[in-house]
Design a protein around this motif. Structure first.
Motif, short mmCIF file in Angstrom:
data_model
loop_
_atom_site.label_atom_id
_atom_site.label_comp_id
_atom_site.label_asym_id
_atom_site.label_seq_id
_atom_site.Cartn_x
_atom_site.Cartn_y
_atom_site.Cartn_z
N TRP A 87 3.69 17.69 -13.54
CA TRP A 87 4.95 18.33 -13.30
C TRP A 87 4.96 19.58 -12.54
O TRP A 87 5.80 19.87 -11.85
CB TRP A 87 5.43 18.81 -14.54
CG TRP A 87 6.19 17.64 -15.43
CD1 TRP A 87 5.35 16.85 -16.59
CD2 TRP A 87 7.12 17.04 -15.31
NE1 TRP A 87 6.45 15.85 -16.83
CE2 TRP A 87 7.38 16.07 -16.05
CE3 TRP A 87 8.38 17.17 -14.17
CZ2 TRP A 87 8.68 14.88 -16.24
CZ3 TRP A 87 9.36 16.51 -14.20
CH2 TRP A 87 9.70 15.43 -15.15
N LYS A 88 3.67 20.40 -12.38
CA LYS A 88 3.74 21.53 -11.66
C LYS A 88 3.30 21.20 -10.55
O LYS A 88 2.22 20.94 -10.41
CB LYS A 88 2.91 22.49 -12.47
CG LYS A 88 3.13 23.94 -12.02
CD LYS A 88 2.70 25.22 -13.00
CE LYS A 88 2.14 26.43 -12.49
NZ LYS A 88 3.51 27.23 -11.84
N THR A 89 3.90 21.94 -9.35
CA THR A 89 3.37 21.86 -8.05
C THR A 89 2.34 23.09 -7.92
O THR A 89 2.54 24.04 -8.38
CB THR A 89 4.45 22.39 -7.06
OG1 THR A 89 5.54 21.27 -7.18
CG2 THR A 89 3.72 22.16 -5.82
N SER A 90 1.21 22.71 -7.41
CA SER A 90 0.10 23.63 -6.93
C SER A 90 0.44 24.52 -5.73
O SER A 90 0.28 23.93 -4.60
CB SER A 90 -1.20 22.78 -6.92
OG SER A 90 -1.95 23.91 -6.51
N VAL A 91 0.65 25.82 -5.80
CA VAL A 91 0.98 26.51 -4.66
C VAL A 91 -0.50 26.67 -3.70
O VAL A 91 -0.30 26.28 -2.67
CB VAL A 91 1.17 28.04 -5.08
CG1 VAL A 91 1.19 28.98 -3.83
CG2 VAL A 91 2.41 27.97 -5.93
N SER A 92 -1.66 26.75 -4.37
CA SER A 92 -3.02 26.83 -3.82
C SER A 92 -3.20 25.47 -2.86
O SER A 92 -3.40 25.48 -1.74
CB SER A 92 -4.10 27.06 -4.34
OG SER A 92 -4.24 26.17 -5.68
N LYS A 93 -2.76 24.26 -3.37
CA LYS A 93 -2.83 22.90 -2.71
C LYS A 93 -1.87 23.14 -1.69
O LYS A 93 -2.22 22.48 -0.42
CB LYS A 93 -2.75 21.89 -3.46
CG LYS A 93 -2.83 20.39 -2.77
CD LYS A 93 -2.67 19.52 -4.17
CE LYS A 93 -2.79 18.03 -3.59
NZ LYS A 93 -2.40 16.92 -4.70
N SER A 94 -0.72 23.28 -1.86
CA SER A 94 0.18 23.46 -0.45
C SER A 94 0.01 24.36 0.59
O SER A 94 0.25 24.04 1.68
CB SER A 94 1.63 23.60 -1.02
OG SER A 94 2.13 22.72 -2.12
N LEU A 95 -0.66 25.51 -0.01
CA LEU A 95 -1.04 26.62 0.95
C LEU A 95 -2.05 25.85 2.00
O LEU A 95 -2.14 26.06 3.23
CB LEU A 95 -1.53 27.85 0.48
CG LEU A 95 -0.63 28.73 -0.16
CD1 LEU A 95 -1.28 29.69 -0.94
CD2 LEU A 95 0.22 29.56 1.16
N ILE A 96 -3.20 25.26 1.35
CA ILE A 96 -4.23 24.71 2.14
C ILE A 96 -3.67 23.67 3.20
O ILE A 96 -3.95 23.77 4.27
CB ILE A 96 -5.23 23.87 1.09
CG1 ILE A 96 -6.00 25.13 0.34
CG2 ILE A 96 -6.21 23.20 1.97
CD1 ILE A 96 -6.79 24.45 -0.86
N GLY A 97 -2.46 22.92 2.86
CA GLY A 97 -2.03 21.92 3.45
C GLY A 97 -1.07 22.55 4.74
O GLY A 97 -0.94 21.95 5.74
N LEU A 98 -0.42 23.73 4.52
CA LEU A 98 0.45 24.11 5.25
C LEU A 98 -0.26 25.50 6.24
O LEU A 98 0.61 26.05 7.29
CB LEU A 98 1.63 24.49 4.65
CG LEU A 98 2.55 23.29 4.10
CD1 LEU A 98 3.60 23.81 3.43
CD2 LEU A 98 2.87 22.37 5.25
N SER A 99 -1.16 25.96 5.99
CA SER A 99 -1.65 27.25 6.37
C SER A 99 -2.19 27.13 7.70
O SER A 99 -3.04 26.04 8.11
CB SER A 99 -2.56 28.05 5.55
OG SER A 99 -2.92 28.99 6.17
N HIS A 100 -2.15 28.01 8.63
CA HIS A 100 -2.79 28.00 10.16
C HIS A 100 -4.09 28.52 10.06
O HIS A 100 -4.93 28.55 10.98
CB HIS A 100 -1.66 28.84 11.02
CG HIS A 100 -2.19 30.39 10.75
ND1 HIS A 100 -1.55 30.90 9.71
CD2 HIS A 100 -2.57 31.26 11.53
CE1 HIS A 100 -1.82 32.34 9.81
NE2 HIS A 100 -2.51 32.65 10.87
#
Length: 161
Positions: free
Chosen positions: A139-152
């Motif tokens: 249920w919970k979205t992982s901020v760290s996982k999303s950061l890894i995917g979107l960060s420059h």
């Protein structure tokens, strides 16, 4: 030419892996661990530190969808995040580090990655706590996982139990 060396010694700053480190800080135990890890990295690399706290825009949306918009509640939430940010800055200062702080409002991942680009960060440091149940992880979205995917830039995830 092959075999020649440049007589000018390189400065430490030219060879520093991380020149600017952005720490996304929320005051949680995993955020505290990330803050400690960030201090150690900054000492090792002599990097500039920036600390951000993000007030999610969803807090206001939830109150609107619930039929009750309370501007005082939003101000309390904003002040609470400002206090978290100031606490992190004080912790860094007490350890001998100077850092710039910024309170951001919006989508957590977008705000962190956007600010990292703005300051040309080489590294983003974020805390993460493993969730115990599969349902909580689902249920919970992982901020760290999303950061890894979107960060420059590189992302360091400090994990707590």
């Amino acid at each position: 030419m092959l075999g020649t060396t440049d007589p000018t010694p390189a400065t430490t700053q030219e060879h520093t892996m991380y020149k600017r480190i952005l720490l996304a800080y929320d005051g949680s135990p995993s955020g505290q661990k990330a803050l400690l890890d960030c201090r150690e990295l900054a000492q090792w690399s002599q990097a500039e530190l920036a600390l951000v706290a993000v007030l999610p825009i969803t807090i206001g949306l939830v109150s609107i969808e619930g039929g009750v918009y309370d501007s005082a509640m939003m101000e309390r939430e904003k002040q609470g995040m400002q206090n978290v940010l100031e606490d992190g800055l004080q912790r860094l200062q007490a350890s001998g580090y100077q850092a710039k702080g910024m309170l951001l409002t919006g989508d957590t991942v977008e705000e962190i990655t956007g600010y990292a680009k703005k300051i040309d960060a080489d590294l983003i440091v974020v805390g993460h706590k493993h969730l115990d149940s599969w349902a909580a992880r689902w249920w919970k979205t992982s901020v760290s996982k999303s950061l890894i995917g979107l960060s420059h830039c590189s992302v360091l995830v400090a994990i707590t139990a």
